[in-house]
Design a protein around this motif. Structure first.
Motif, PDB file in Angstrom:
ATOM      1  N   TYR A 115      -7.127   6.289   2.649  1.00 50.70           N
ATOM      2  CA  TYR A 115      -6.961   6.279   1.190  1.00 50.70           C
ATOM      3  C   TYR A 115      -5.734   7.061   0.756  1.00 50.70           C
ATOM      4  CZ  TYR A 115      -8.026   7.305  -3.724  1.00 50.70           C
ATOM      5  OH  TYR A 115      -7.964   7.429  -5.085  1.00 50.70           O
ATOM      6  N   GLY A 116      -5.039   6.504  -0.217  1.00 49.98           N
ATOM      7  CA  GLY A 116      -3.930   7.219  -0.838  1.00 49.98           C
ATOM      8  C   GLY A 116      -3.898   6.938  -2.331  1.00 49.98           C
ATOM      9  N   ALA A 117      -3.461   7.915  -3.109  1.00 55.28           N
ATOM     10  CA  ALA A 117      -3.371   7.760  -4.569  1.00 55.28           C
ATOM     11  C   ALA A 117      -1.936   8.076  -4.986  1.00 55.28           C
ATOM     12  CB  ALA A 117      -4.337   8.703  -5.259  1.00 55.28           C
ATOM     13  N   PHE A 118      -1.297   7.125  -5.645  1.00 57.68           N
ATOM     14  CA  PHE A 118       0.137   7.222  -5.930  1.00 57.68           C
ATOM     15  C   PHE A 118       0.386   6.859  -7.396  1.00 57.68           C
ATOM     16  CE2 PHE A 118      -0.829   6.035  -1.631  1.00 57.68           C
ATOM     17  CZ  PHE A 118      -0.051   6.886  -0.869  1.00 57.68           C
ATOM     18  N   SER A 119       1.517   7.297  -7.905  1.00 56.57           N
ATOM     19  CA  SER A 119       1.886   6.883  -9.262  1.00 56.57           C
ATOM     20  C   SER A 119       3.395   6.899  -9.407  1.00 56.57           C
ATOM     21  CB  SER A 119       1.250   7.807 -10.311  1.00 56.57           C
ATOM     22  OG  SER A 119       1.812   9.086 -10.255  1.00 56.57           O
ATOM     23  N   PHE A 139       8.947   2.242  -3.016  1.00 60.37           N
ATOM     24  CA  PHE A 139       7.854   3.187  -3.248  1.00 60.37           C
ATOM     25  C   PHE A 139       6.574   2.720  -2.549  1.00 60.37           C
ATOM     26  CE2 PHE A 139       4.347   4.800  -5.948  1.00 60.37           C
ATOM     27  CZ  PHE A 139       4.600   6.171  -5.850  1.00 60.37           C
ATOM     28  N   TYR A 172       2.748   3.422   4.203  1.00 56.86           N
ATOM     29  CA  TYR A 172       2.980   4.206   5.419  1.00 56.86           C
ATOM     30  C   TYR A 172       2.232   5.546   5.332  1.00 56.86           C
ATOM     31  CZ  TYR A 172       5.393   6.881   9.019  1.00 56.86           C
ATOM     32  OH  TYR A 172       5.668   7.658  10.113  1.00 56.86           O
ATOM     33  N   ALA A 173       2.353   6.204   4.181  1.00 57.22           N
ATOM     34  CA  ALA A 173       1.684   7.505   4.017  1.00 57.22           C
ATOM     35  C   ALA A 173       0.178   7.347   4.187  1.00 57.22           C
ATOM     36  CB  ALA A 173       2.013   8.087   2.646  1.00 57.22           C
ATOM     37  N   THR A 174      -0.381   6.286   3.622  1.00 56.80           N
ATOM     38  CA  THR A 174      -1.831   6.068   3.728  1.00 56.80           C
ATOM     39  C   THR A 174      -2.240   5.860   5.183  1.00 56.80           C
ATOM     40  OG1 THR A 174      -1.784   5.065   1.534  1.00 56.80           O
ATOM     41  CG2 THR A 174      -3.749   4.655   2.854  1.00 56.80           C
ATOM     42  N   LEU A 200      -1.205   7.265   7.692  1.00 55.75           N
ATOM     43  CA  LEU A 200      -1.148   8.482   8.501  1.00 55.75           C
ATOM     44  C   LEU A 200      -2.345   9.407   8.313  1.00 55.75           C
ATOM     45  CD1 LEU A 200       2.638   9.436   8.109  1.00 55.75           C
ATOM     46  CD2 LEU A 200       1.535   8.240  10.007  1.00 55.75           C
ATOM     47  N   VAL A 201      -3.121   9.201   7.230  1.00 53.51           N
ATOM     48  CA  VAL A 201      -4.256  10.106   7.037  1.00 53.51           C
ATOM     49  C   VAL A 201      -5.445   9.643   7.870  1.00 53.51           C
ATOM     50  CG1 VAL A 201      -3.501  10.773   4.725  1.00 53.51           C
ATOM     51  CG2 VAL A 201      -5.159   8.923   4.986  1.00 53.51           C
ATOM     52  N   GLU A 202      -6.445  10.520   7.943  1.00 59.39           N
ATOM     53  CA  GLU A 202      -7.589  10.217   8.800  1.00 59.39           C
ATOM     54  C   GLU A 202      -8.547   9.247   8.113  1.00 59.39           C
ATOM     55  OE1 GLU A 202      -9.037  13.810  11.089  1.00 59.39           O
ATOM     56  OE2 GLU A 202      -7.714  14.765   9.646  1.00 59.39           O
ATOM     57  N   ASP A 247     -11.871   7.616   6.605  1.00 58.03           N
ATOM     58  CA  ASP A 247     -13.005   8.119   5.839  1.00 58.03           C
ATOM     59  C   ASP A 247     -13.817   6.887   5.440  1.00 58.03           C
ATOM     60  OD1 ASP A 247     -14.775   9.062   3.957  1.00 58.03           O
ATOM     61  OD2 ASP A 247     -13.319  10.344   2.938  1.00 58.03           O
TER      62      ASP A 247
END
Lengths: 449, 471
Positions: free
Chosen positions: A69-73, A85, A91-93, A95-97, A99
């Motif tokens: 999960y990622g939250a962007f604006s 963007f 890409y950033a999402t 990389l997280v673990e 859930d």
């Protein structure tokens, strides 16, 4: 012009473009467009002080990709900027673990209604002239200027707002909502003897221009300022406490906020493990009514698109529900209720006479104690419920105001506070999202001299 | 002007001059234009997993016109000339004299200040580098105390690129980093729960995030949490209060700093309005508001209206020496601005705001200060505060501290509000410690808009404050 999908076509196309782009990248997503306009005119001591225009629009982008999960604006909505963007966001999402609880809501929970009018938008807003707005601000200031020999400074302000929101997600949810608001405020500083200048503030708000009640705004601020002259500390002790409607939500906030699913799951709420238990006095009932017509907090769906419904979250002192959104329903293995309250109301059960309506009635009903008309700092410990707040207000005796108080604190625990809840008025502020009337409690620790 | 930053906003010097000329068309006496491009990155941990990433871009330009003490303001999130000209024309409406000012022929580039030391730039480091640090912080908190049941942690970094130009021909560009590491934990013991948190924040490069910072933060959090199991709310009332070194600077921020902000002084709404040059506290007391502390959360190379960051003595040897000025209040008082004109973002007009506010060290040891108190409290961890500018009454919330009995720290205490009156409290600071510490927590000041600030304080004795508690 900011009304409905047709008038926000460009930004909505951006939101749809973002969703399609993310789908092509293999991600699920929710895109929320927030677009708003604020107009402000303020007056200081009878002269114009500030003139401000604000236009905002931004996309909030929540990405759900393989349980990540990622939250962007961003407020840069040019296509080439967005693509760059979004590539970074995906890409950033990645990389997280993982859930497992991070997915879009179950589709059956979505609001699928026709979005009948909740009475939250005044389409005349764009026809109100700049001159009319200035007239109102000047009139409020004139209710203070020259009206008292004690006046040091008088300020007034007119604001109007349009807020538009559009939500679309990759499970097919799509909806929009628009709300207008008008508010005015008056602020003054008054001085008698000594160095102290007593500040006072009054505020009125409405969703419709015709309902904006500004005729007494400046007068209220001035009178409330002068009433603060010659304050005295009261001896420390246990007193009855009446809390005026304009600040009563401060007393309800530790209760309502502590029912958050996030805090319960993180074991950071003093109400964790309280479901089904009687925690507060039997006269304490809170009901959330999200579909009340013409209320600022009303809504058919929350920010996840989940349909809202009436919810008696505390009934006769018993904790009936936490505020559980889709994410925390999976984490806690509990049903979705609501992500947060929309228009929570306090219903006072037995103990309140039918003749008690206003804060003055409560002062008479309680006979003696301290009337709290404002708070000065303080906080509460969400895990234990312990609180300590600075207050301002008046000492009263025999049902009559005796004198203002200064430099005093109230200290205690939220559970015992609401077990000492005695009575409530019938006077919640009509414009407030939280419908909390003036409140009365007994046996409260006041710290003074 | 750093051309790369002008390029980021798609403007030339000629564009800027044209916009300012439009802003002054209705008779404005001063105008400025403030471009901002901010990127905020977030990474957070819950339930032992780094399971949420985020990134946020905020981009736009604010145009301000001042006529006398009146302000017109408009902003745009779109930096095409057409949109910016529209904003300039709206802001210009504050004036109505049609007497247009000419711009200086030469521009003056402001440069030289460098209070944000960066060895490793933020744009070169991402989630891969930050994630192990969050995991380390989580592990350290759990390792330090087995009673820890939940940990929440986050690293937020932001980089703001600023371009400024005004009708005096002054221009600067600035790249402002701001990094915050925050964590909190829930601890459980015999059916009781406590929660504690701590944070650190700097204007510095990625090099600030290292194992030693995570270790120090983890230890601080766990110590706070463990302490609370033994603490309770004390008996309340009026009593002496010893403010521990560091975050006690919140007292200065609330009791002094806000009341010295010159917009309140100009409107005569502050209780200190007519106290300039007068003795307001003990001659050993010096109070400073400072933009020049390297890497500090309150540091500023230039404020948001083009005034160089500087160190300002508010109180020198007990005498009220200076207020905190923006351009408008400085002009009103015929003095130089102090570099305190700040704004949350391009969406807001600048107003007088604090930076790093602290008291310089005195001569007493902390031990002597505590020993001088027969019955009172010692407070050393705070969460929030508030002030009534005109009446001078201020409060701050004490997360933890101790009772002082017969000159010794005894019972741990927690969760009490303290209330006092600013001018009176200043007079009642009777001992100042030799141990000033600047607190590097994520202090944020709200005044209709938010600004990053910091504070500091040596240990001091306040003879009497009203302490919350049981009765």
């Amino acid at each position: 012009m900011l009304y409905g999908i047709d008038n926000n076509r460009n930004e909505i196309e951006c939101a749809r473009f973002v969703l399609d782009y993310l789908k092509r990248k293999g991600a699920q997503a929710r895109i929320t467009l927030n677009k708003g306009r604020i107009n402000t005119f303020s007056v200081l001591n009878g002269k114009q002080d500030k003139l401000q225009m604000s236009n905002d629009r931004a996309l909030n982008i929540q990405i759900y990709s393989r349980n990540r999960y990622g939250a962007f604006s961003t407020n840069r909505l040019e296509k080439n900027e967005l693509e760059k963007f979004l590539d970074n966001a995906v890409y950033a999402t990645s990389l997280v673990e993982e859930d497992d609880a991070r997915t879009l809501p179950e589709e059956k929970l979505y609001y699928r209604g026709e979005n009948p009018d909740l009475g939250q938008f005044d389409s005349s807003i764009t026809a109100i002239t700049a001159e009319r707005k200035k007239e109102i601000a000047y009139e409020i200031c004139s209710q203070m200027e020259g009206k008292s020999k004690y006046l040091v400074s008088a300020e007034s302000e007119y604001n109007d707002y349009i807020d538009y929101q559009y939500i679309i997600d990759s499970q097919g949810f799509e909806a929009d909502v628009i709300q207008s608001a008008f508010d005015v405020s008056a602020q003054c500083s008054v001085k008698e003897n000594g160095d102290a200048r007593y500040e006072s503030y009054w505020f009125e708000s409405s969703l419709h221009f015709k309902d904006l009640d500004y005729k007494e705004c400046g007068k209220q601020a001035l009178e409330r300022g002068i009433e603060k002259f010659n304050p005295a500390k009261v001896k420390s002790g246990k007193y009855n406490m009446v809390v005026e409607n304009c600040c009563a939500s401060r007393m309800a906030a530790p209760v309502i906020n502590s029912l958050s699913g996030a805090l319960v799951q993180q074991r950071s709420s003093f109400l964790a493990e309280s479901l089904g238990k009687k925690v507060f006095g039997k006269n304490v009932t809170f009901i959330d009514r999200p579909h009340r017509y013409g209320m600022a907090g009303s809504r058919y769906f929350d920010s996840d698109g989940v349909a809202t419904k009436d919810l008696a979250f505390i009934e006769n002192g018993v904790i009936n529900n936490y505020f559980i959104d889709s994410y925390y329903s999976r984490k806690l293995k509990m049903d979705v209720t609501a992500e947060s309250p929309s228009v929570p109301e306090l219903i006072c059960g037995e103990g309140t006479g039918t003749d008690i309506a206003s804060v003055r009635d409560l002062v008479r009903f309680m006979n003696s104690g301290i009337l709290v008309t404002g708070f000065n700092g303080g906080n509460y410990n969400g895990v234990t419920g312990d609180f300590s707040y600075g207050i301002e207000g008046f000492f009263f005796k025999g049902g009559e105001i005796i004198h203002p108080v200064r430099e005093m604190n109230i200290t205690g625990n939220v559970v015992s506070l609401w077990n000492n809840f005695t009575a409530a008025g019938k006077d919640p502020l009509k414009w407030a999202k939280w419908q909390i009337p003036s409140l009365a409690f007994e046996n409260i620790n006041f710290n003074g001299k | 002007m750093r051309e790369n930053i002008a390029h980021l906003f798609g403007v030339t010097t000629e564009n800027l001059r044209r916009l300012i000329s439009i802003a002054l068309e209705e008779g404005g006496e001063y105008a400025d234009i403030f471009f901002e491009h901010t990127v905020i990155n977030e990474l957070s941990l819950r339930d032992d997993h780094v399971n949420k990433a985020g990134s946020h871009i905020d981009y736009g330009v604010g145009i301000r016109v001042v006529k006398g003490e009146e302000t017109g303001y408009a902003y745009s999130e779109i930096t095409t000339m057409a949109e910016m000209e529209k904003a300039a024309r709206y802001a210009a409406k504050i004036a109505a004299s049609k007497k247009s000012l000419a711009l200086p022929l030469e521009n003056r580039l402001m440069e030289g200040n460098d209070f944000y030391p960066i060895k490793k730039g933020w744009e070169e480091f991402g989630i891969r580098e930050k994630l192990p640090l969050l995991e380390l912080l989580n592990a350290k908190i759990h390792e330090n105390d087995g009673r820890t049941s939940k940990v929440r942690a986050a690293i937020n970094d932001s980089l703001s690129k600023i371009l400024f130009y005004n009708s005096l021909g002054e221009t600067y560009s600035d790249i402002r980093p701001l990094i915050s590491v925050m964590a909190s934990c829930t601890m459980e013991q015999n059916g009781r729960r406590e929660s504690a948190g701590a944070s650190r924040s700097f204007r510095a490069g990625f090099e600030i995030l290292d194992e030693s910072l995570m270790t120090e933060l983890a230890l601080s959090i766990v110590r706070k949490g463990a302490f609370l199991f033994d603490a309770k709310q004390p008996s309340g009332g009026e009593m002496p209060v010893v403010m521990g070194a560091g975050s006690s600077g919140i007292l200065l921020h609330e009791a002094v700093g806000h009341a010295f902000e010159a917009d309140f002084i100009r409107k005569k709404t502050s209780i200190f309005s007519d106290k300039m040059g007068r003795k307001i506290c003990d001659g050993n007391i010096n109070i400073v508001d400072d933009a020049t502390l390297p890497a500090n959360r309150g540091a500023l190379n230039y404020d948001d209206e083009g005034v160089p960051g500087q160190k300002t003595y508010l109180v020198r040897e007990g005498i009220l020496n200076s207020f905190l000025h923006d351009r408008i209040s400085a002009k009103h008082y015929g003095t130089a601005p102090t570099g305190n004109g700040r704004r949350e973002s391009f969406r807001f007009m600048p107003i007088p705001r604090m930076r790093a506010t602290y008291m310089e060290s005195g001569n007493c040891t902390e031990e002597d200060i505590i020993r001088s108190v027969k019955h009172g409290i010692y407070a050393n961890d705070f969460s929030n505060g508030q002030v009534q500018i005109g009446a001078g009454d201020f409060t701050f919330y004490v997360k933890s501290g101790y009772l002082i009995e017969n000159g010794r720290l005894t019972q741990p205490i927690k969760d009490i509000n303290i209330i006092g009156n600013g001018p009176q409290t200043l007079k009642e600071i009777t001992m100042v410690g030799n141990n000033n510490i600047i607190d590097n927590s994520t202090w944020t000041c709200g005044k209709g808009q938010y600004c990053s600030v910091s504070c500091g304080m040596p240990t001091v004795l306040v003879k009497s404050l009203t302490v919350g508690g049981s009765v």
